[in-house]
Scaffold this active site. Structure first.
Site, mmCIF file in Angstrom:
data_model
loop_
_atom_site.group_PDB
_atom_site.id
_atom_site.type_symbol
_atom_site.label_atom_id
_atom_site.label_comp_id
_atom_site.label_asym_id
_atom_site.label_seq_id
_atom_site.Cartn_x
_atom_site.Cartn_y
_atom_site.Cartn_z
ATOM 1 N N GLU A 168 0.807 -1.238 0.000
ATOM 2 C CA GLU A 168 0.000 0.000 0.000
ATOM 3 C C GLU A 168 0.835 1.282 0.000
ATOM 4 O OE1 GLU A 168 -2.668 -0.285 3.349
ATOM 5 O OE2 GLU A 168 -3.593 -2.115 2.633
ATOM 6 N N GLU A 283 -5.801 -10.951 -1.024
ATOM 7 C CA GLU A 283 -6.519 -10.762 0.252
ATOM 8 C C GLU A 283 -8.032 -10.727 0.049
ATOM 9 O OE1 GLU A 283 -5.030 -7.445 2.539
ATOM 10 O OE2 GLU A 283 -2.943 -7.818 1.981
#
Ligand code: XIL
Length: 374
Positions: A168, A283
Site C-alpha cells: 500500500e 486478500e
C-alpha cells in the site's frame, strides 16, 4: 449441500434448478452448476488441478485455539499467510529485538500440512510497533528498514513461496504527482525506499518471489483507475531498472455491489502481465455491509460477486493464486473494519460462522474449476 441450498444457488445465478449450464466470462452470469455434496472438493486440490494455488491468511491464535477451524484451513488451503505475525508490530517488540515465535509456529503448521508459506509484509506504514514513532527518523530510517528486511527475509530464506515486500505505497490524498503516500518510509528515505526494499529482500533470499501488494485496484472508478496508472508506472520503472520484483498482489477487499469486472481493470491486468509479472489475488473478501439484512439474500449476492470476480481475473493467465483474507466468517477483520449498521454479523468469506460452506464457497470452487489450466 441439501436440495434447498442447491435450488437457492441455482436462483443466485439466475436460472432454474433443472438447467445447469456453466457461466462464462463476457456473458451475463447464467445458472451455476452447483452440484452435490459429493462434488465438494478441497479448494487447494481444485486449484492445483488448474496450475493455481488457493489459500488464506490466518493468525496463529485461530489455528491453535480452534481444532475444527484448523482442520478446515489445512484441508482447503495450499498456501498460508500469517495474518499478523510477520508485521513489524508482531516481529519487533523493541528496537533491538526480533520475535519470530508466531511466524515460526505458522511456518511449522504450513510444513506439517504441506502448505506453501507466504510472507506479509516487510514495508508498510501500518502495524508499526509503539516504539517506532520516537525511535525512527530521517537519520536512521534507511538503515533500520534495510536491517529489518535483511534479518527477517534471511530468517525465512529458502522457506518462503513469496514475500509482500512493500504494501500500500499509494494514496493520492497527499497530493504528490506520483501518487505516493506520505508514509514514514517516504518521508525518511524518499521514493527510492521501494526499490531499496526489493534489493535488500532479494539479497537476503534470492529464491523468494518478491511482490508489490496494493489495495483498491479493482473497482471501475476514476480513483481506482488513477491508482492503477500510478502502480503500473511504478512497476514499469522497477522492471526497466532491473529491480528484483516478480509479482503484484491485488488485495481485492471488494464490495458485494461494486463493479470490479470492468474494461479498465482488465486492461491493467494485461499490462501487468505484459511486464512479465505474476499476479496474485492476495486478500480476497466480499463486504456485505450495504446489502439487505436477510442472510439468504446477502449470501446470494456475495456468492455472485465471488463468482463473477474470480471468473474475470482468472481469465488472465498471469493470475497464479487466489488467497482469501481469513476463511470463515467466524474470524474476519471485516467484522471490525466494515461492520453492518444493523449490527448483524458480517458474512464476507466462503465459510459461515459455523464453518458451513456458503454459496460463496461453491462460487470459488466453480470459478477455479472453470479456470483455464496454467
Ligand atoms: C488486517 C488484519 O486482518 C487485522 O486483523 C488487523 O487488525 C489489521 O490488518 N490490508 C492488508 C492486511 O494488507 O495486512 C490487513 O490485515 C487488511 C488490509
Amino acid at each position: 449441500m441439501n436440495r434447498r441450498d442447491w435450488l437457492k444457488l441455482a436462483v443466485i445465478f439466475g436460472g432454474t434448478a433443472a438447467v445447469a449450464s456453466r457461466a462464462s466470462f463476457g456473458s451475463s452470469v447464467g445458472t451455476l452448476d452447483v452440484g452435490t455434496n459429493a462434488e465438494l472438493k478441497a479448494l487447494r486440490d481444485v486449484a492445483a488441478s488448474r496450475g493455481l494455488i488457493f489459500g488464506a491468511a490466518i493468525p496463529k491464535k485461530n489455528l491453535l485455539g480452534d481444532p475444527l477451524f484448523s482442520r478446515l484451513v489445512s484441508r482447503q488451503c495450499g498456501i498460508l499467510v500469517p495474518e499478523l505475525e510477520l508485521k513489524w508490530e508482531a516481529l519487533r517488540p523493541a528496537p533491538d529485538q526480533f520475535d519470530f515465535s508466531g511466524g515460526d509456529w505458522l511456518y511449522q503448521y504450513a510444513q506439517t500440512n504441506r502448505m506453501l508459506f507466504r510472507g506479509h509484509t516487510l514495508v508498510w506504514e501500518a502495524a508499526l510497533p509503539a516504539w517506532f514513532a520516537s525511535a525512527v527518523n530521517a537519520r536512521n530510517g534507511k538503515s533500520i528498514l534495510l536491517d529489518h528486511i535483511s534479518t527477517v527475509v534471511r530468517h525465512y530464506a529458502g522457506k518462503m513461496h513469496s514475500w509482500d515486500v512493500v504494501n500500500e505505497a499509494f494514496g493520492f490524498e497527499d497530493g504528490r504527482p506520483d501518487g505516493l503516500k506520505s508514509t514514514p518510509w517516504l518521508r525518511f528515505i524518499g521514493p527510492e525506499y521501494i526499490e531499496d526494499a526489493f534489493h535488500a529482500a532479494h539479497e537476503a533470499d534470492p529464491a523468494a518471489a518478491l511482490f508489490y501488494n496494493e489495495n483498491w485496484l479493482e473497482p471501475e472508478t476514476d480513483s481506482s483507475e488513477k491508482k492503477r496508472r500510478a502502480v503500473l508506472a511504478l512497476l514499469t520503472r522497477l522492471k526497466a531498472k532491473g529491480v528484483p520484483i516478480h509479482g503484484l498482489g491485488i488485495q481485492s477487499h471488494i464490495y458485494a455491489e461494486g463493479n470490479v469486472t470492468g474494461p479498465n481493470y482488465w486492461r491493467f491486468l494485461q499490462e501487468v502481465a505484459d511486464l512479465g509479472l505474476t499476479i496474485i489475488i492476495s486478500e480476497l473478501d466480499v463486504r456485505d455491509k450495504n446489502l439487505p439484512a436477510s442472510t439468504e439474500v446477502r449470501d446470494r449476492v456475495v456468492a455472485k460477486q465471488y463468482y463473477e470476480y474470480l471468473s474475470f481475473v482468472l481469465k488472465c493467465t498471469a493470475v497464479k493464486a487466489v488467497l482469501t483474507w481469513g476463511l470463515s466468517d467466524r474470524y474476519t477483520w471485516i467484522a471490525r473494519s466494515q461492520p453492518r449498521s444493523d449490527g448483524a454479523p458480517v458474512r464476507p468469506l466462503p465459510y459461515d460462522p459455523n464453518l458451513v460452506p456458503t454459496a460463496a464457497r461453491w462460487a470459488v470452487q466453480r470459478a477455479l474449476e472453470e479456470a483455464q489450466a496454467r
